[in-house]
Design an enzyme around this catalytic site. Structure first.
Site, PDB file in Angstrom:
ATOM      1  CE  LYS A  17      34.993  38.552  45.559  1.00 55.59           C
ATOM      2  NZ  LYS A  17      34.563  38.587  46.784  1.00 55.59           N
ATOM      3  CB  SER A  35      32.778  33.664  36.413  1.00 58.22           C
ATOM      4  OG  SER A  35      32.703  34.128  37.488  1.00 58.22           O
ATOM      5  CB  THR A  76      38.568  36.585  43.373  1.00 57.50           C
ATOM      6  OG1 THR A  76      38.986  35.657  42.630  1.00 57.50           O
ATOM      7  CG2 THR A  76      37.472  37.692  42.623  1.00 57.50           C
ATOM      8  CE1 TYR A  83      32.540  35.758  43.813  1.00 55.99           C
ATOM      9  CE2 TYR A  83      34.187  34.562  42.564  1.00 55.99           C
ATOM     10  CZ  TYR A  83      34.118  35.199  43.516  1.00 55.99           C
ATOM     11  OH  TYR A  83      35.024  35.328  44.614  1.00 55.99           O
ATOM     12  CG  HIS A  84      35.894  35.097  39.071  1.00 57.55           C
ATOM     13  ND1 HIS A  84      35.467  34.087  38.646  1.00 57.55           N
ATOM     14  CD2 HIS A  84      36.996  35.132  39.839  1.00 57.55           C
ATOM     15  CE1 HIS A  84      35.970  33.130  39.155  1.00 57.55           C
ATOM     16  NE2 HIS A  84      36.829  33.491  40.105  1.00 57.55           N
TER      17      HIS A  84
HETATM   18  N1  USQ Z   1      38.352  22.649  38.197  1.00 59.76           N
HETATM   19  C1  USQ Z   1      38.528  21.412  37.745  1.00 59.76           C
HETATM   20  N2  USQ Z   1      37.532  20.492  38.200  1.00 59.76           N
HETATM   21  C2  USQ Z   1      36.617  20.846  39.091  1.00 59.76           C
HETATM   22  C3  USQ Z   1      36.443  22.003  39.595  1.00 59.76           C
HETATM   23  C4  USQ Z   1      37.337  23.038  39.076  1.00 59.76           C
HETATM   24  O1  USQ Z   1      39.387  21.417  36.893  1.00 59.76           O
HETATM   25  O2  USQ Z   1      36.059  19.918  39.608  1.00 59.76           O
HETATM   26  C5  USQ Z   1      39.267  23.756  37.688  1.00 59.76           C
HETATM   27  C6  USQ Z   1      38.508  25.178  37.086  1.00 59.76           C
HETATM   28  O3  USQ Z   1      37.989  24.940  35.674  1.00 59.76           O
HETATM   29  C7  USQ Z   1      39.512  26.166  37.448  1.00 59.76           C
HETATM   30  C8  USQ Z   1      40.130  25.799  38.643  1.00 59.76           C
HETATM   31  O4  USQ Z   1      40.156  24.373  38.826  1.00 59.76           O
HETATM   32  O5  USQ Z   1      40.230  26.246  36.339  1.00 59.76           O
HETATM   33  C9  USQ Z   1      39.675  26.669  39.634  1.00 59.76           C
HETATM   34  O6  USQ Z   1      38.391  26.358  39.964  1.00 59.76           O
HETATM   35  P1  USQ Z   1      37.586  26.719  41.339  1.00 59.76           P
HETATM   36  O7  USQ Z   1      36.310  26.084  41.323  1.00 59.76           O
HETATM   37  O8  USQ Z   1      38.592  25.976  42.603  1.00 59.76           O
HETATM   38  O9  USQ Z   1      37.827  28.198  41.629  1.00 59.76           O
HETATM   39  P2  USQ Z   1      36.910  29.211  40.851  1.00 59.76           P
HETATM   40  O10 USQ Z   1      35.452  28.784  40.356  1.00 59.76           O
HETATM   41  O11 USQ Z   1      37.759  30.209  40.275  1.00 59.76           O
HETATM   42  O12 USQ Z   1      36.314  30.200  42.256  1.00 59.76           O
HETATM   43  C10 USQ Z   1      37.064  29.950  43.666  1.00 59.76           C
HETATM   44  C11 USQ Z   1      36.102  30.334  44.813  1.00 59.76           C
HETATM   45  C12 USQ Z   1      35.937  31.901  44.590  1.00 59.76           C
HETATM   46  C13 USQ Z   1      37.303  32.615  44.462  1.00 59.76           C
HETATM   47  C14 USQ Z   1      38.193  31.928  43.452  1.00 59.76           C
HETATM   48  C15 USQ Z   1      39.632  32.712  43.336  1.00 59.76           C
HETATM   49  O13 USQ Z   1      35.001  29.887  44.677  1.00 59.76           O
HETATM   50  O14 USQ Z   1      35.223  32.427  45.472  1.00 59.76           O
HETATM   51  O15 USQ Z   1      37.059  33.927  44.062  1.00 59.76           O
HETATM   52  O16 USQ Z   1      38.511  30.643  43.804  1.00 59.76           O
HETATM   53  S1  USQ Z   1      40.427  32.612  41.544  1.00 59.76           S
HETATM   54  O17 USQ Z   1      40.013  31.250  40.979  1.00 59.76           O
HETATM   55  O18 USQ Z   1      41.559  32.829  41.556  1.00 59.76           O
HETATM   56  O19 USQ Z   1      39.401  33.628  40.932  1.00 59.76           O
END
Ligand code: USQ
Length: 382
Positions: free
Chosen positions: A185, A179, A144, A181-182
């Site tokens: 990874k 997090s 990720t 989770y991250h």
């Molecule tokens: N966010 C909002 N509002 C929401 C949900 C999320 O503003 O209702 C924001 C979060 O705070 C964050 C961003 O949107 O800054 C992305 O959040 P996300 O929930 O889409 O992504 P994340 O929790 O980081 O996890 C997801 C997948 C995970 C993958 C990751 C890639 O669930 O499996 O590893 O995306 S990354 O984000 O590049 O690490």
């Protein structure tokens, strides 16, 4: 190739299985329905139900004429893992078999322990199984972009050349996730790198950003073949959540300032990236890392795009800033490199109004089954 997909029931696993099968590969899926069970225990069932793996495989057979083998069991259990690898003897393994939610991993001590135990043990078992049953096989591991966090320098694809006191060395790019989770990874990547150096495994680590989307070329409009589409706080990714919120008439939940930037991609591109990595594999003793994203957005821009697309369809879409439940940088530098997969042949499917409209139309069909109470529960990081 004979390709074994660990986590073949998940949001990405099943679309990947169909895609590789459609391209003539011999595919088998392994899963223990961990994600389905966690979702239903946490009131996070998907927008519409999807059949379990054996039924999906038989629907796929009836529409494509192709077989996908299914193994149901727990990949943290070595006896089961060895049974599967003996029975299938893969040329390649796609490893998705992890608890994939950052908010879930921050929910409680129990959820944190499950995430650690599951993610590290499945990765270790995958490595041991390759060594014992198919030492020539390549591993394609879903990593990720969140492993890198949001550093104040450009993010390279996996590696960084460091010059220190006149000497140079290439290291894995520094990782500092936001997090647990991250962080698992990151630990996976370290474990794989150790066994690449020690046993000469061939590994590709795909550092993926948040994925959006609900249909792929292979699913077409057949909902029985579509992925498990979550919109709840724990398992839904941000753009998928915003689309459901727009349809439900719930204000879009922008966390904090909404200036958090991430690298996004359509699920259609995910399956293509995985196939490209498999078809042009890493060599023995190589840990190859690609950053898997096609464009970057901040959260507010995504909310704005959803609002415009929704309002054009006569939905009344509002945006609400809510105090950020996560501990993450809200205003930060973000400049990741992502040329490796394009060099392998990826043709990106960028986010357009048309894509947003077609997703909104599909979500509208299921408006009556949206459960607004699962959209926001405010799991706090700190
Ligand atoms: N966010 C909002 N509002 C929401 C949900 C999320 O503003 O209702 C924001 C979060 O705070 C964050 C961003 O949107 O800054 C992305 O959040 P996300 O929930 O889409 O992504 P994340 O929790 O980081 O996890 C997801 C997948 C995970 C993958 C990751 C890639 O669930 O499996 O590893 O995306 S990354 O984000 O590049 O690490």
């Amino acid at each position: 190739m004979k390709i074994l997909i660990l986590g073949g029931d998940g949001y990405l696993g099943w679309p990947t299985a169909m895609h590789l099968s459609a391209r003539g590969h011999d595919v088998a899926c392994v899963d223990n329905y961990l994600r389905r069970n966690l979702c239903s225990n946490e009131d996070g069932d998907p927008l519409f139900p999807t059949p379990r793996l054996p039924e999906r495989a038989s629907i796929w057979k009836s529409v494509s004429g192709k077989d996908v083998q299914v193994f149901i069991g727990d990949l943290t259990q070595w006896d089961f893992v060895s049974e599967v690898f003996r029975a299938f003897t893969p040329d390649a393994i796609v490893h998705y078999a992890e608890q994939p939610s950052a908010p879930y991993s921050m929910l409680s001590r129990r959820a944190a322990s499950l995430t650690l135990a599951n993610n590290l043990q499945t990765t270790a078992n995958c490595v041991f199984a390759v060594r014992e049953f198919c030492p020539q096989a390549q591993i394609v591991k879903l990593g990720t972009m969140g492993e890198y966090g949001t550093p104040n320098i450009d993010i390279e694809e996996g590696w960084l050349d460091v010059e220190h006191k006149g000497r140079r060395q290439r290291f894995l790019y520094p990782r500092q996730a936001s997090s647990l989770y991250h962080t698992t990874k990151i630990m996976d990547t370290d474990m794989l790198w150790f066994y690449v150096r020690t046993w000469g495994l061939a590994v590709t680590d795909l550092m993926q950003g948040p994925v959006y989307g609900i249909t792929t070329q292979e699913s077409g409009s057949d909902e029985r073949l579509m992925p498990f589409f979550n919109y709840d706080e724990l398992f839904g990714t941000v753009l998928n959540r915003f689309l459901v919120q727009a349809v439900a008439g719930v204000p879009l939940t922008v966390y904090g300032s909404g200036k958090q930037i991430r690298g996004y991609l359509n699920i259609i591109d995910t399956v293509n990236c995985v196939r490209l990595a498999l078809e042009k594999p890493a060599g023995p003793g190589e840990l190859r890392v690609f950053n898997q994203l096609t464009e970057t957005f901040d959260v507010l821009t995504l909310a704005d795009m959803v609002q415009k697309a929704g309002n054009a369809m006569n939905l009344d879409v509002r945006v609400q800033h809510i105090p950020n439940p996560r501990k993450e940088a809200e205003e930060h530098y973000y400049n990741p490199a992502y040329t490796g997969l394009a060099d392998l042949g990826l043709k990106p499917t960028l986010l357009t109004d048309e894509i947003l409209r077609s997703m909104l139309q599909l979500v509208l069909k299921h408006k009556a089954s949206i459960r607004p109470q699962s959209i926001f529960r405010g799991v706090k990081w700190a």
